[in-house]
Every structure is written in C-alpha cells, then in structure tokens.
Design a protein around this motif. Structure first.
Motif, PDB file in Angstrom:
ATOM      1  N   MET A 161       7.361   2.256   6.136  1.00  0.00           N
ATOM      2  CA  MET A 161       7.450   2.240   4.691  1.00  0.00           C
ATOM      3  C   MET A 161       7.334   0.810   4.173  1.00  0.00           C
ATOM      4  O   MET A 161       6.779   0.591   3.111  1.00  0.00           O
ATOM      5  N   LYS A 194       5.488  -1.514   5.337  1.00  0.00           N
ATOM      6  CA  LYS A 194       4.071  -1.895   5.339  1.00  0.00           C
ATOM      7  C   LYS A 194       3.368  -1.360   4.092  1.00  0.00           C
ATOM      8  O   LYS A 194       2.544  -2.038   3.503  1.00  0.00           O
ATOM      9  N   ILE A 195       3.734  -0.152   3.701  1.00  0.00           N
ATOM     10  CA  ILE A 195       3.114   0.450   2.511  1.00  0.00           C
ATOM     11  C   ILE A 195       3.514  -0.330   1.269  1.00  0.00           C
ATOM     12  O   ILE A 195       2.679  -0.647   0.418  1.00  0.00           O
ATOM     13  N   THR A 246       9.132   4.893  -1.386  1.00  0.00           N
ATOM     14  CA  THR A 246       7.717   4.610  -1.596  1.00  0.00           C
ATOM     15  C   THR A 246       7.274   5.065  -2.976  1.00  0.00           C
ATOM     16  O   THR A 246       6.529   4.358  -3.657  1.00  0.00           O
ATOM     17  N   GLY A 252       2.821  11.980   6.147  1.00  0.00           N
ATOM     18  CA  GLY A 252       2.001  11.055   5.378  1.00  0.00           C
ATOM     19  C   GLY A 252       0.504  11.246   5.544  1.00  0.00           C
ATOM     20  O   GLY A 252      -0.291  10.593   4.883  1.00  0.00           O
TER      21      GLY A 252
END
Length: 72
Positions: free
Chosen positions: A1, A3-4, A40, A69
């Motif tokens: 998460m 990284k997103i 997110t 995802g």
C-alpha cells in the motif's frame, strides 16, 4: 500500500507539468483497486481533490476491490 501511495504522490507532483499537455474533454475516472474507506481510497480522494485544481475537471474515484487488487 505504501508503494501505491508513493506513486500517487509522485503523480500529483507531476500534475502541473502533465496538465499543460493533457486536457480531458470530460470528467476523469480514477480507479482505486481497493474497497472504499481503505487507506488507499482515502489517499486517492485527498490527492484527487488537489489534482482537480490542475486538471480543471472533476476526478471521480471508482473503487474496484477484489482479486487482491488485480481487478482494479
């Protein structure tokens, strides 16, 4: 998460540069691959509210959870 969220932050910072070259005709749909209310999703909504200033159009968050995802 993380990284997103990092990707979304970088995308937001690049918006002023990209917005001059990209001009959408209508509203923009942003796909978030996790359920509404998740971290997110919250981050995407915060970034979208700021990005709307540069894009000049409404950014619509579309949550597509499931498949770990992969659906989104």
């Amino acid at each position: 998460m993380k990284k997103i969220l990092a990707f979304l932050v970088v995308a937001l910072l690049a918006m002023p540069l990209a917005a001059s070259a990209w001009s959408p005709d209508g509203d923009v749909t942003v796909i978030v691959a996790y359920k509404a209310g998740s971290g997110t999703d919250t981050g995407a909504r915060l970034l979208a509210s700021q990005a709307e200033k540069y894009v000049g159009k409404t950014l619509i968050i579309n949550n597509l959870p499931g498949g770990d995802g992969k659906i989104g």
